[in-house]
Design an enzyme around this catalytic site. Structure first.
Site, PDB file in Angstrom:
ATOM      1  CG  ASP A 282      -4.822 -11.457 -28.702  1.00 44.82           C
ATOM      2  OD1 ASP A 282      -4.227 -11.160 -27.639  1.00 44.82           O
ATOM      3  OD2 ASP A 282      -5.150 -12.618 -28.982  1.00 44.82           O
TER       4      ASP A 282
ATOM      5  CG  ASN B   4      -9.813  -2.764 -18.755  1.00 44.32           C
ATOM      6  OD1 ASN B   4     -10.127  -2.778 -17.578  1.00 44.32           O
ATOM      7  ND2 ASN B   4     -10.483  -3.462 -19.672  1.00 44.32           N
TER       8      ASN B   4
ATOM      9  CB  SER C 163      -2.772  -3.527 -10.901  1.00 42.65           C
ATOM     10  OG  SER C 163      -2.313  -4.491 -10.027  1.00 42.65           O
TER      11      SER C 163
ATOM     12  CE1 TYR D  75      -6.353 -11.242 -12.499  1.00 40.37           C
ATOM     13  CE2 TYR D  75      -6.870 -10.995 -10.179  1.00 40.37           C
ATOM     14  CZ  TYR D  75      -6.871 -10.485 -11.464  1.00 40.37           C
ATOM     15  OH  TYR D  75      -7.385  -9.238 -11.710  1.00 40.37           O
TER      16      TYR D  75
ATOM     17  CE  LYS E  71      -4.700  -8.077 -13.322  1.00 38.86           C
ATOM     18  NZ  LYS E  71      -4.881  -7.002 -14.322  1.00 38.86           N
TER      19      LYS E  71
ATOM     20  CB  THR F 213     -16.801  -7.123 -14.947  1.00 44.65           C
ATOM     21  OG1 THR F 213     -15.848  -7.980 -14.318  1.00 44.65           O
ATOM     22  CG2 THR F 213     -16.587  -5.692 -14.483  1.00 44.65           C
TER      23      THR F 213
HETATM   24  O1  NJP Z   1     -13.364  -8.361 -16.892  1.00 40.87           O
HETATM   25  P1  NJP Z   1     -14.242  -8.782 -18.159  1.00 40.87           P
HETATM   26  P2  NJP Z   1     -13.117  -6.936 -16.186  1.00 40.87           P
HETATM   27  N1  NJP Z   1      -6.433  -9.144 -25.681  1.00 40.87           N
HETATM   28  O2  NJP Z   1     -14.003 -10.227 -18.258  1.00 40.87           O
HETATM   29  C1  NJP Z   1     -10.496  -8.365 -22.710  1.00 40.87           C
HETATM   30  C2  NJP Z   1      -9.099  -6.321 -13.633  1.00 40.87           C
HETATM   31  N2  NJP Z   1      -9.799  -6.585 -12.374  1.00 40.87           N
HETATM   32  O3  NJP Z   1     -13.735  -5.845 -16.911  1.00 40.87           O
HETATM   33  O4  NJP Z   1     -12.615 -11.157 -24.648  1.00 40.87           O
HETATM   34  C3  NJP Z   1      -7.298  -8.126 -25.633  1.00 40.87           C
HETATM   35  O5  NJP Z   1     -15.628  -8.288 -18.025  1.00 40.87           O
HETATM   36  C4  NJP Z   1     -11.866  -8.895 -23.037  1.00 40.87           C
HETATM   37  O6  NJP Z   1     -12.095  -8.715 -24.412  1.00 40.87           O
HETATM   38  P3  NJP Z   1     -12.556  -9.874 -25.424  1.00 40.87           P
HETATM   39  C5  NJP Z   1      -8.885  -7.519 -14.525  1.00 40.87           C
HETATM   40  O7  NJP Z   1      -7.789  -8.296 -14.143  1.00 40.87           O
HETATM   41  C6  NJP Z   1     -11.081  -7.007 -12.358  1.00 40.87           C
HETATM   42  O8  NJP Z   1     -13.448  -7.084 -14.770  1.00 40.87           O
HETATM   43  O9  NJP Z   1     -11.515  -9.817 -26.481  1.00 40.87           O
HETATM   44  N3  NJP Z   1      -8.331  -8.058 -24.804  1.00 40.87           N
HETATM   45  C7  NJP Z   1     -12.754  -7.956 -22.225  1.00 40.87           C
HETATM   46  O10 NJP Z   1     -13.036  -6.792 -22.948  1.00 40.87           O
HETATM   47  C8  NJP Z   1      -8.676  -6.846 -15.867  1.00 40.87           C
HETATM   48  O11 NJP Z   1      -7.322  -6.454 -16.028  1.00 40.87           O
HETATM   49  C9  NJP Z   1     -11.701  -7.230 -11.141  1.00 40.87           C
HETATM   50  O12 NJP Z   1     -13.881  -9.446 -25.929  1.00 40.87           O
HETATM   51  C10 NJP Z   1      -8.506  -9.091 -23.959  1.00 40.87           C
HETATM   52  C11 NJP Z   1     -11.892  -7.604 -21.031  1.00 40.87           C
HETATM   53  O13 NJP Z   1     -10.525  -7.959 -21.364  1.00 40.87           O
HETATM   54  C12 NJP Z   1      -9.552  -5.609 -15.778  1.00 40.87           C
HETATM   55  O14 NJP Z   1      -9.895  -5.436 -14.405  1.00 40.87           O
HETATM   56  C13 NJP Z   1     -11.033  -7.007  -9.961  1.00 40.87           C
HETATM   57  C14 NJP Z   1      -7.650 -10.195 -23.935  1.00 40.87           C
HETATM   58  C15 NJP Z   1     -12.277  -8.368 -19.786  1.00 40.87           C
HETATM   59  O15 NJP Z   1     -13.558  -8.015 -19.396  1.00 40.87           O
HETATM   60  C16 NJP Z   1     -10.827  -5.672 -16.589  1.00 40.87           C
HETATM   61  O16 NJP Z   1     -11.526  -6.876 -16.305  1.00 40.87           O
HETATM   62  C17 NJP Z   1      -9.733  -6.567 -10.012  1.00 40.87           C
HETATM   63  C18 NJP Z   1      -6.585 -10.201 -24.848  1.00 40.87           C
HETATM   64  N4  NJP Z   1      -5.717 -11.229 -24.940  1.00 40.87           N
HETATM   65  C19 NJP Z   1      -9.123  -6.363 -11.220  1.00 40.87           C
HETATM   66  N5  NJP Z   1      -8.067 -11.053 -22.966  1.00 40.87           N
HETATM   67  C20 NJP Z   1     -13.116  -7.690 -11.040  1.00 40.87           C
HETATM   68  N6  NJP Z   1     -13.906  -7.606 -12.101  1.00 40.87           N
HETATM   69  O17 NJP Z   1     -13.538  -8.126  -9.949  1.00 40.87           O
HETATM   70  C21 NJP Z   1      -9.146 -10.493 -22.413  1.00 40.87           C
HETATM   71  O18 NJP Z   1      -9.090  -6.360  -8.857  1.00 40.87           O
HETATM   72  N7  NJP Z   1      -9.422  -9.321 -22.993  1.00 40.87           N
END
Ligand code: NJP
Length: 271
Positions: A56, A83, A134, A148, A152, A183
């Site tokens: 975490d 990420n 980001s 948000y 960022k 996602t």
């Molecule tokens: O989102 P999602 P994305 N400690 O929800 C983990 C950026 N972004 O892949 O909940 C450790 O499918 C969570 O893990 P868990 C966005 O801001 C996205 O799209 O523990 N892990 C999951 O693996 C982010 O920075 C879009 O199972 C933590 C993951 O994060 C990045 O892309 C557009 C956690 C989230 O998976 C990846 O997001 C953009 C914690 N405290 C930027 N909290 C977009 N998708 O449209 C969460 O501009 N996680």
């Protein structure tokens, strides 16, 4: 020789795709998320270059132990992918102070925790690449994205300066600003929504939520494609400092730059 990758938030979404693409490229990958089991479930067993660890990112001590464990087991960390992140989506006044702080705790301070844990190992070897996911929302903000975007924008300001501090020590960095990716990001599984009812915003918020609901699952951006681009960049000696990914992101960022240029030029006449 295989490089060692550490990817945060790799149980789902973009982080999962980056870890998979790095594995497919023959690299050693340590994929982390809050639950190591969730990461293992996403990848399955059977690849000795793949390792799942619980992290975490809001837990600084855990970040230190994970970084130490990776360095002890694999000799170092060549590529860190920051990420993990999520979004508080909605109008600013509908969020409690606690929700706003939680947003920063994960997206900014959590990411800083991981960097603090990993960067000393990279500095010591005078080598390494930090990829920070980001967002185009780190360059442009709009109604519904204030909280948000604030987190960022903070990531952007921090990493833009930190990258310059690290460059002379052989540590490179890439800031990635994606547009909308397919996602869990907009889904209730990941995103949180403002909880305070403010009638003045009711109509605008209803329109905003309709936009989110329609976009959820239909985003134009392919996380697999972005993952492939990141792995490709990581294999090169020279990396750009930014990757604005997706036509939507490039349009929004371009419009912001145009607007800024006009406002800067206009400011010269006024002051
Ligand atoms: O989102 P999602 P994305 N400690 O929800 C983990 C950026 N972004 O892949 O909940 C450790 O499918 C969570 O893990 P868990 C966005 O801001 C996205 O799209 O523990 N892990 C999951 O693996 C982010 O920075 C879009 O199972 C933590 C993951 O994060 C990045 O892309 C557009 C956690 C989230 O998976 C990846 O997001 C953009 C914690 N405290 C930027 N909290 C977009 N998708 O449209 C969460 O501009 N996680």
């Amino acid at each position: 020789m295989a490089k060692v990758w550490m990817v945060t938030g790799a149980s789902r979404g973009l982080g999962c795709e980056i870890a998979r693409a790095a594995l497919d490229a023959g690299e050693t990958v340590v994929a982390t998320a809050r639950s190591a089991d969730a990461v293992r479930e996403a990848f399955g067993d059977g690849n000795d270059r793949f390792h799942a660890l619980a992290l975490d990112i809001t837990d600084a001590e855990a970040a230190n132990s994970v970084a130490k464990e990776i360095v002890e087991r694999f000799g170092g960390i060549d590529i860190l992918v920051n990420n993990a992140g999520y979004a508080e989506l909605g109008f600013f006044e509908t969020f409690t102070d606690e929700a706003v702080r939680r947003q920063f705790e994960v997206n900014l301070f959590g990411t800083m925790n991981v960097a603090r844990a990993v960067v000393p190992h990279m500095r010591k070897r005078r080598s390494g690449l930090i990829v920070t996911i980001s967002s185009v929302s780190g360059l442009v903000s709009s109604a519904g994205g204030a909280v948000y975007s604030a987190s960022k924008f903070a990531v952007e300001g921090w990493m833009e300066g930190f990258a310059q501090e690290l460059a002379p020590l052989g540590v490179r960095s890439l800031l990635v600003e994606p547009g909308m990716l397919r996602t869990d990001f907009m889904d209730g599984k990941s995103a949180s929504f403002g909880s305070i009812d403010i009638p003045d915003y009711a109509k605008a918020i209803a329109q905003y939520r309709a936009f989110i609901d329609a976009a959820n699952g239909n985003q134009s951006g392919d996380p697999k494609l972005l993952a492939a681009r990141i792995v490709e960049f990581a294999s090169q000696n020279e990396t750009p400092s930014r990757l604005v990914f997706g036509e939507d992101a490039r349009q929004w960022a371009g419009a912001k730059v145009d607007q800024l240029r006009q406002e800067i030029a206009g400011s010269a006449d006024r002051g």
